[in-house]
Design an enzyme around this catalytic site. Structure first.
Site, mmCIF file in Angstrom:
data_model
loop_
_atom_site.group_PDB
_atom_site.id
_atom_site.type_symbol
_atom_site.label_atom_id
_atom_site.label_comp_id
_atom_site.label_asym_id
_atom_site.label_seq_id
_atom_site.Cartn_x
_atom_site.Cartn_y
_atom_site.Cartn_z
ATOM 1 N N GLN A 268 32.030 2.332 31.515
ATOM 2 C CA GLN A 268 30.832 1.479 31.628
ATOM 3 C C GLN A 268 31.186 0.041 31.242
ATOM 4 O O GLN A 268 30.415 -0.650 30.563
ATOM 5 C CB GLN A 268 29.715 2.009 30.716
ATOM 6 C CG GLN A 268 28.962 3.193 31.289
ATOM 7 C CD GLN A 268 28.088 2.815 32.487
ATOM 8 O OE1 GLN A 268 27.701 1.661 32.671
ATOM 9 N NE2 GLN A 268 27.774 3.796 33.303
ATOM 10 N N SER A 269 32.360 -0.414 31.651
ATOM 11 C CA SER A 269 32.868 -1.703 31.195
ATOM 12 C C SER A 269 32.064 -2.898 31.721
ATOM 13 O O SER A 269 31.921 -3.098 32.930
ATOM 14 C CB SER A 269 34.325 -1.838 31.659
ATOM 15 O OG SER A 269 34.769 -3.161 31.508
ATOM 16 N N ASN A 270 31.577 -3.704 30.792
ATOM 17 C CA ASN A 270 30.933 -4.971 31.172
ATOM 18 C C ASN A 270 31.963 -5.943 31.728
ATOM 19 O O ASN A 270 31.670 -6.745 32.615
ATOM 20 C CB ASN A 270 30.275 -5.618 29.946
ATOM 21 C CG ASN A 270 29.213 -4.740 29.335
ATOM 22 O OD1 ASN A 270 28.243 -4.393 29.990
ATOM 23 N ND2 ASN A 270 29.409 -4.357 28.071
#
Ligand SMILES: *Cc1c(COP(=O)(O)O)cnc(C)c1O
Length: 332
Positions: free
Chosen positions: A76-78
């Site tokens: 879920q990397s920003n």
């Protein structure tokens, strides 16, 4: 420091606001005035801290003649979302390598940032097991693309090298100038400490300006000693790059690891409390992985009188709220 000498793309539109969190401070008993620097409002799809770093990383990529960006992050990397976003703006291809730090956590149909990777037209997503050598995994993707005639450029996780961290040296300078204009003296700064570029850049900027404002990092995964070493090492490299001549003292890097909970990206009760309290007092959204846990740390430190003697503290809001939508069950 003359940061204008370093190539950047100009992704920022002026300074991000510094706001008083009067309601939130009151909810914590008015022990200290809490201020927030709103880097969650930076440009780039969904906003957040990686835009400051990528402003410099993309400039380096373009200088080197790249037409394709490869980067990596958690599922879920920003950072991956913002890299994909700026690649769109630069008309470059973007390939992602996602590390499944929690086994079984990758779902191609997940919401949140994962959904945005797809909407933003990411060219490929490779998922590798937790603990993989991410540089090596990205190099494999780069080799394939090079063989196909592309010119790939690898941005490390979180854009946390000296190039990316320069963005947070600039943030420290921006903040000091704003505080001067606001006639506001801040006694302590709180930041999240993940891949370390944000924390290291801020330390470098504060040391390089002789600001003498203590800064505390809240870890999101690693133990205290290891994170402090990683932040300090990167601050030293960044100081070298930007021409800070004084030494970066080891004691200028302070991290707390007691708000991580069971592990990176795994919810804690204190994180849920922090997200709900800020939303219900200030209508500002945090995220479950970084800013939520960092605020949980900040709340606990206020309650424990860690900021005794401080009148004003500043919380750096690094963004991440799109990840909330991958955690609906946690908040129900
Ligand atoms: C990446 C990230 C951080 C941590 O910043 P680092 O420079 O990796 O330490 C904090 N908050 C959010 C929302 C992030 O995406």
């Amino acid at each position: 420091m003359n940061l204008a000498q370093f190539p950047r793309r100009g992704y920022l539109q002026g300074s991000t606001p510094i706001e008083s969190l009067a309601n939130f401070s009151e909810a914590l008993g008015n022990k200290v005035n809490i201020w927030m620097k709103r880097d969650d409002l930076l440009p780039g799809c969904g906003g957040g801290n990686k835009t400051r770093k990528l402003d410099f990383s993309f400039a380096d990529a373009i200088e080197q003649g790249a037409d394709t960006i490869i980067t990596c992050g958690a599922v879920q990397s920003n950072h991956c979302r913002l890299t994909a976003s700026w690649a769109v703006k630069e008309s470059m291809d973007c390939h992602l390598v996602l590390e499944e730090r929690v086994k079984g956590s990758y779902h191609s149909d997940a919401s949140g940032n994962n959904f945005l990777f797809q909407v933003l037209g990411t060219k490929s997503i490779s998922v590798v097991p937790g603990g993989s050598d991410m540089m090596q995994e990205m190099q494999k993707v780069a080799d394939k693309l090079s063989a196909a005639g592309k010119k790939p450029y690898i941005i490390p996780g979180g854009a946390s090298n000296a190039i990316g961290a320069t963005g947070y040296v600039a943030c420290a300078q921006e903040m000091l100038q704003q505080l001067f204009e606001m006639n506001l003296s801040i006694d302590h700064v709180v930041v999240p400490s993940g891949s370390a570029g944000t924390h290291a850049g801020m330390v470098t900027g504060l040391v390089g300006n002789n600001a003498h404002i203590p800064i505390t990092g809240i870890n999101v995964s690693r133990p205290k000693d290891l994170q402090e070493k990683i932040v300090h090492d990167l601050a030293v490299l960044t100081a070298e790059r930007v021409g800070v001549e004084q030494e970066v003292p080891e004691k200028s890097v302070v991290c707390f690891d007691n708000y991580v909970g069971p592990g990176y990206s795994l919810p804690t009760d204190a994180m849920i409390e922090a997200v709900k309290l800020l939303a219900s007092t200030e209508a500002i959204l945090l995220d479950p992985v970084y800013s939520g846990k960092t605020m949980a740390g900040c709340i606990d430190l206020v309650r424990k009188d860690y900021f005794a003697g401080c009148e004003n503290i500043l919380f750096l809001h690094t963004g991440g709220s799109p990840a909330l939508y991958a955690y609906l069950d946690t908040f129900r």
